[in-house]
Write a protein that holds these residues in place. Structure first.
Motif, PDB file in Angstrom:
ATOM      1  N   GLN A 214     -10.725 -55.605 -37.421  1.00 12.22           N
ATOM      2  CA  GLN A 214     -10.012 -54.408 -36.981  1.00 12.22           C
ATOM      3  C   GLN A 214     -10.737 -53.729 -35.813  1.00 12.22           C
ATOM      4  N   LYS A 215     -12.072 -53.672 -35.889  1.00  9.54           N
ATOM      5  CA  LYS A 215     -12.826 -52.992 -34.830  1.00  9.54           C
ATOM      6  C   LYS A 215     -12.859 -53.819 -33.549  1.00  9.54           C
ATOM      7  N   ILE A 216     -12.880 -55.135 -33.670  1.00 12.97           N
ATOM      8  CA  ILE A 216     -12.789 -55.975 -32.463  1.00 12.97           C
ATOM      9  C   ILE A 216     -11.446 -55.746 -31.767  1.00 12.97           C
ATOM     10  N   ALA A 217     -10.387 -55.654 -32.566  1.00 13.34           N
ATOM     11  CA  ALA A 217      -9.059 -55.387 -31.997  1.00 13.34           C
ATOM     12  C   ALA A 217      -9.030 -54.039 -31.273  1.00 13.34           C
ATOM     13  N   LEU A 218      -9.712 -53.040 -31.828  1.00 13.36           N
ATOM     14  CA  LEU A 218      -9.771 -51.734 -31.179  1.00 13.36           C
ATOM     15  C   LEU A 218     -10.562 -51.811 -29.880  1.00 13.36           C
ATOM     16  N   CYS A 219     -11.645 -52.593 -29.871  1.00 14.37           N
ATOM     17  CA  CYS A 219     -12.418 -52.772 -28.632  1.00 14.37           C
ATOM     18  C   CYS A 219     -11.555 -53.396 -27.543  1.00 14.37           C
ATOM     19  N   GLU A 220     -10.805 -54.408 -27.897  1.00 13.41           N
ATOM     20  CA  GLU A 220      -9.944 -55.072 -26.916  1.00 13.41           C
ATOM     21  C   GLU A 220      -8.858 -54.113 -26.397  1.00 13.41           C
ATOM     22  N   ALA A 221      -8.312 -53.316 -27.342  1.00 13.51           N
ATOM     23  CA  ALA A 221      -7.285 -52.345 -26.929  1.00 13.51           C
ATOM     24  C   ALA A 221      -7.877 -51.303 -25.976  1.00 13.51           C
ATOM     25  N   LEU A 255     -24.229 -56.378 -36.745  1.00  9.59           N
ATOM     26  CA  LEU A 255     -23.169 -56.313 -35.726  1.00  9.59           C
ATOM     27  C   LEU A 255     -22.796 -54.883 -35.329  1.00  9.59           C
ATOM     28  N   ARG A 256     -23.331 -53.929 -36.074  1.00 11.29           N
ATOM     29  CA  ARG A 256     -22.872 -52.556 -35.896  1.00 11.29           C
ATOM     30  C   ARG A 256     -23.130 -52.041 -34.474  1.00 11.29           C
ATOM     31  N   ASP A 257     -24.396 -52.134 -34.033  1.00  9.15           N
ATOM     32  CA  ASP A 257     -24.743 -51.567 -32.719  1.00  9.15           C
ATOM     33  C   ASP A 257     -23.993 -52.274 -31.582  1.00  9.15           C
ATOM     34  N   GLU A 258     -23.953 -53.610 -31.680  1.00  8.54           N
ATOM     35  CA  GLU A 258     -23.277 -54.369 -30.622  1.00  8.54           C
ATOM     36  C   GLU A 258     -21.801 -53.975 -30.529  1.00  8.54           C
ATOM     37  N   LEU A 259     -21.138 -53.876 -31.691  1.00 10.73           N
ATOM     38  CA  LEU A 259     -19.717 -53.554 -31.706  1.00 10.73           C
ATOM     39  C   LEU A 259     -19.467 -52.126 -31.214  1.00 10.73           C
ATOM     40  N   ASN A 261     -21.410 -50.304 -29.256  1.00 12.63           N
ATOM     41  CA  ASN A 261     -21.712 -50.200 -27.823  1.00 12.63           C
ATOM     42  C   ASN A 261     -20.557 -50.741 -26.969  1.00 12.63           C
ATOM     43  N   ARG A 262     -19.924 -51.807 -27.459  1.00 11.23           N
ATOM     44  CA  ARG A 262     -18.773 -52.351 -26.735  1.00 11.23           C
ATOM     45  C   ARG A 262     -17.630 -51.346 -26.702  1.00 11.23           C
ATOM     46  N   PHE A 263     -17.355 -50.748 -27.841  1.00 12.87           N
ATOM     47  CA  PHE A 263     -16.269 -49.764 -27.913  1.00 12.87           C
ATOM     48  C   PHE A 263     -16.603 -48.518 -27.083  1.00 12.87           C
ATOM     49  N   LYS A 264     -17.879 -48.110 -27.150  1.00 14.35           N
ATOM     50  CA  LYS A 264     -18.302 -46.927 -26.404  1.00 14.35           C
ATOM     51  C   LYS A 264     -18.223 -47.177 -24.893  1.00 14.35           C
ATOM     52  N   ALA A 265     -18.597 -48.385 -24.456  1.00 12.54           N
ATOM     53  CA  ALA A 265     -18.539 -48.709 -23.030  1.00 12.54           C
ATOM     54  C   ALA A 265     -17.102 -48.675 -22.513  1.00 12.54           C
ATOM     55  N   ALA A 266     -16.175 -49.233 -23.292  1.00 11.19           N
ATOM     56  CA  ALA A 266     -14.762 -49.187 -22.891  1.00 11.19           C
ATOM     57  C   ALA A 266     -14.261 -47.739 -22.844  1.00 11.19           C
ATOM     58  N   SER A 267     -14.737 -46.924 -23.804  1.00 12.69           N
ATOM     59  CA  SER A 267     -14.333 -45.512 -23.825  1.00 12.69           C
ATOM     60  C   SER A 267     -14.879 -44.768 -22.621  1.00 12.69           C
ATOM     61  N   SER A 268     -16.099 -45.109 -22.212  1.00 18.30           N
ATOM     62  CA  SER A 268     -16.720 -44.419 -21.075  1.00 18.30           C
ATOM     63  C   SER A 268     -15.915 -44.631 -19.793  1.00 18.30           C
ATOM     64  N   VAL A 269     -15.357 -45.834 -19.621  1.00 17.25           N
ATOM     65  CA  VAL A 269     -14.542 -46.114 -18.431  1.00 17.25           C
ATOM     66  C   VAL A 269     -13.327 -45.190 -18.382  1.00 17.25           C
ATOM     67  N   ILE A 270     -12.657 -45.057 -19.511  1.00 17.87           N
ATOM     68  CA  ILE A 270     -11.465 -44.207 -19.568  1.00 17.87           C
ATOM     69  C   ILE A 270     -11.847 -42.738 -19.388  1.00 17.87           C
ATOM     70  N   ASN A 271     -12.928 -42.333 -20.060  1.00 19.18           N
ATOM     71  CA  ASN A 271     -13.357 -40.932 -19.959  1.00 19.18           C
ATOM     72  C   ASN A 271     -13.747 -40.572 -18.524  1.00 19.18           C
ATOM     73  N   LYS A 272     -14.411 -41.515 -17.822  1.00 18.84           N
ATOM     74  CA  LYS A 272     -14.826 -41.248 -16.442  1.00 18.84           C
ATOM     75  C   LYS A 272     -13.604 -41.102 -15.534  1.00 18.84           C
ATOM     76  N   ARG A 273     -12.628 -41.990 -15.689  1.00 13.37           N
ATOM     77  CA  ARG A 273     -11.392 -41.888 -14.896  1.00 13.37           C
ATOM     78  C   ARG A 273     -10.687 -40.556 -15.168  1.00 13.37           C
ATOM     79  N   HIS A 274     -10.678 -40.182 -16.448  1.00 12.75           N
ATOM     80  CA  HIS A 274     -10.025 -38.940 -16.838  1.00 12.75           C
ATOM     81  C   HIS A 274     -10.729 -37.738 -16.206  1.00 12.75           C
ATOM     82  N   GLN A 275     -12.048 -37.752 -16.214  1.00 14.16           N
ATOM     83  CA  GLN A 275     -12.818 -36.660 -15.629  1.00 14.16           C
ATOM     84  C   GLN A 275     -12.591 -36.575 -14.115  1.00 14.16           C
ATOM     85  N   GLN A 276     -12.612 -37.733 -13.452  1.00 14.87           N
ATOM     86  CA  GLN A 276     -12.391 -37.763 -12.006  1.00 14.87           C
ATOM     87  C   GLN A 276     -10.989 -37.263 -11.655  1.00 14.87           C
TER      88      GLN A 276
END
Length: 606
Positions: A214-221, A255-259, A261-276
């Motif tokens: 489920q969390k991998i699917a959320l990372c991909e989304a 797997l917790r930290d790796e998973l 960090n992947r989700f957080k990195a994808a979130s950071s991209v969206i958050n940065k675009r939103h802030q800009q």
């Protein structure tokens, strides 16, 4: 069995939270799901709102806002249509358009106020529910915490633990300020419970595997959202993904930290675009604020005391309308100042048009009073026109004519008619007086002597005189000739030939273009009148004088046209008379054309 359970790996630590709450600032241009627009009348809109106000606030608030906007768009369109029809059909050029009162709007405002009170009550109730839910979630946390402290019976309490988890997740509406702290406490106790839980390793691995998928699917989304061009929509979708993430249980510890960090990195991209995106909006709003402030300053700097004529007010009105059109092209300023700037701009525009209406009303009232005064003088002249008391009536009419000149202008649509009425009465009396008090024969002899004097004066013009001066002198003598009436019949052909001969000599030598020169000179005169004190009154009086002259020339032309029918052109003398009359008629037409051009010149400056 107990040994295998004791050797199970520790459950995962909770991932750190990433704030995903949307900023409070509204987004210009943000889109939302909107129902297809249905064309409603304003009455239908009010009826719909009246019905919707009775329903729950959270079900109808968006629809009511949409109907409100539709109402005011319709109202604005109706006003603009009425204004256009008014401008097309108005009788008075300077008449000011005033929209009709809108009784429906008062009903609409009453309904919206009622709904506003319901919204306030609804918001208050929501806050109360949030506080109740917060208390309940804290109670559930205390129960979960109590389970983690009873390590001896942890296996027996697994079902209770799952029920508490479900209850905790079902309660969603709580104060935003408590969300993160509450969730961290919940995750802490969940991890502690799993660390203590002595369950079958296969069951635990199954849960970890399911949560991992489920969390991998959320990372991909989340990663796919970076390709979404709708920045606001992508940010909202990310918030929903974070909510899902919180509802999914732990995965294997390694797997917790790796998973995460992947989700957080994808979130950071969206958050940065939103802030800009919002920073860009803020920069644009600042520019819009500066532009709108400049327009407010420009319109506030207009000094209406300098506007002394209809033309000046109309020119300034065009500038105001241009500023209003420019305002419409400027986007929103920040929410904090946008409404304030609009109220400031609208107030300045309203003040200008209020003063314009006052000016037009004052001038119209003055013109109406002038019209009544002139009508009264018309009545006096008409009452005297049949009088045979030639001396006393002449003095009275001359006094009335002098009084007429002291009265200011009237509206254009009445000016010509009231002047014709007045001058007709005066002319009638003086024509009757002339018939009764003069001997036609004596008049004709006097006219003959006068025309001989004019011919002598024409012959006396020095050929060395400057062209402009000579031209003016010739035209002056021509004007005097045209004012002279009939001469004795036996003398008319001879005197006409002499006059025509000397005129032809001067016309050939001077190549006269008097009308053009007169118009150029008159342009300067009109400009001087337009810039003087009481410019409008002087221009209106000058216009009335021109209209009077035009009517006089028109009557004279009509007389010549009638007389043309009585000439016998078969004789030599008849042919000569015909040519002379045709020349005079052409002169009259030229003079009338010049007067029309002068009147048009005055109208341009009114």
């Amino acid at each position: 069995m107990m040994d295998s359970q004791e050797n199970l790996p520790a459950t995962e630590n909770l991932e750190p939270e990433v704030p995903v709450t949307a900023p409070e600032q509204s987004v210009a241009g943000e889109t939302s799901d909107v129902k297809p627009e249905v064309k409603l009348t304003r009455q239908e809109i009010v009826d719909q709102i009246k019905s919707l106000v009775q329903r729950p606030v959270d079900e109808v608030k968006d629809e009511i806002d949409s109907l409100k906007q539709s109402y005011y768009k319709l109202r604005k369109a109706e006003i603009e249509a009425a204004r256009k029809q008014f401008e097309e059909n108005k009788d008075v050029e300077d008449e000011v358009f005033t929209p009709e009162a809108d009784e429906l709007e008062e009903i609409l405002k009453s309904l919206l106020n009622t709904f506003k009170e319901k919204k306030a009550a609804f918001a208050e109730e929501q806050e109360r529910i949030k506080e109740v839910n917060l208390v309940r979630k804290k109670e559930i946390l205390d129960e979960i915490k109590a389970l983690t402290e009873d390590s001896d019976n942890i296996n027996k309490r697994y079902n209770d633990f799952q029920q508490l988890q479900q209850s905790f997740k079902e309660i969603t509406n709580i104060p935003a300020s408590a969300v993160n702290d509450l969730w961290k406490s919940y995750q802490l106790y969940v991890e502690r419970f799993y660390d203590l839980l002595k369950i079958n390793k296969e069951l635990r691995d199954y849960d970890f595997k399911k949560n991992l998928d489920q969390k991998i699917a959320l990372c991909e989304a989340a990663e796919a959202l970076s390709e979404n061009e709708d920045i606001i929509g992508a940010f909202k979708s990310l918030q929903a993904l974070h909510e899902e993430w919180k509802g999914i249980g732990p995965v294997a510890k390694e797997l917790r930290d790796e998973l995460w960090n992947r989700f957080k990195a994808a979130s950071s991209v969206i958050n940065k675009r939103h802030q800009q995106h919002f920073e860009s909006l803020k920069e644009g709003e600042q520019k819009n604020e500066e532009a709108k402030t400049a327009l407010c300053v420009e319109i506030e700097s207009i000094n209406t005391d300098d506007l002394k004529s209809f033309n000046a007010w109309d020119e300034k009105t065009k500038e105001i309308i241009a500023l209003q059109e420019q305002w419409k092209t400027i986007g929103f300023a920040s929410r904090k100042v946008n409404n304030q700037l609009f109220e400031r701009f609208r107030k300045s525009c309203d003040e200008f048009f209020r003063k314009k209406a006052e000016y037009f009303k004052a001038v119209k009232d003055e013109m109406a009073r002038n019209l009544e005064k002139k009508k009264a003088l018309c009545e006096k002249a008409e009452a005297l026109k049949e009088s045979t008391e030639w001396k006393s009536t002449t003095d009275t009419l001359i006094a009335i004519q002098k009084e007429w000149k002291t009265i200011g202008p009237v509206a254009k649509k009445y000016s010509d008619a009231v002047w014709k009425r007045f001058i007709s009465a005066c002319d009638y009396f003086f024509e009757q007086k002339a018939k009764q008090t003069s001997s036609q024969r004596q008049v004709e002899l006097e006219n003959l002597n006068q025309k001989k004097e004019i011919i002598a004066k024409l012959n006396a013009i020095d050929e060395n005189m400057e062209t402009a001066e000579a031209t003016a002198r010739v035209r002056e003598l021509m004007a005097e000739w045209n004012k002279i009436g009939f001469v004795p019949f036996k003398e008319k052909d001879k005197i006409y030939k002499e006059y025509q001969s000397v005129l032809d000599k001067h016309f050939t030598r001077l190549n006269m273009q008097e009308n053009r020169n007169r118009l150029m000179s008159y342009t300067s005169t009109v400009q001087q009148l337009a810039s003087s004190d009481q410019a409008q009154n002087k221009l209106y009086r000058e216009r009335e004088k021109l209209v009077h002259n035009y009517e006089r020339l028109k009557a004279e032309l009509h007389t010549y046209e009638n007389n043309m029918g009585f000439l016998n052109i078969s004789s030599k003398s008849g042919n000569s008379m015909l040519k002379e009359m045709e020349r005079k008629m052409q002169q009259l037409k030229d003079q009338m054309q010049l007067i029309i051009q002068k009147i048009e010149l005055i109208d341009e400056n009114l």
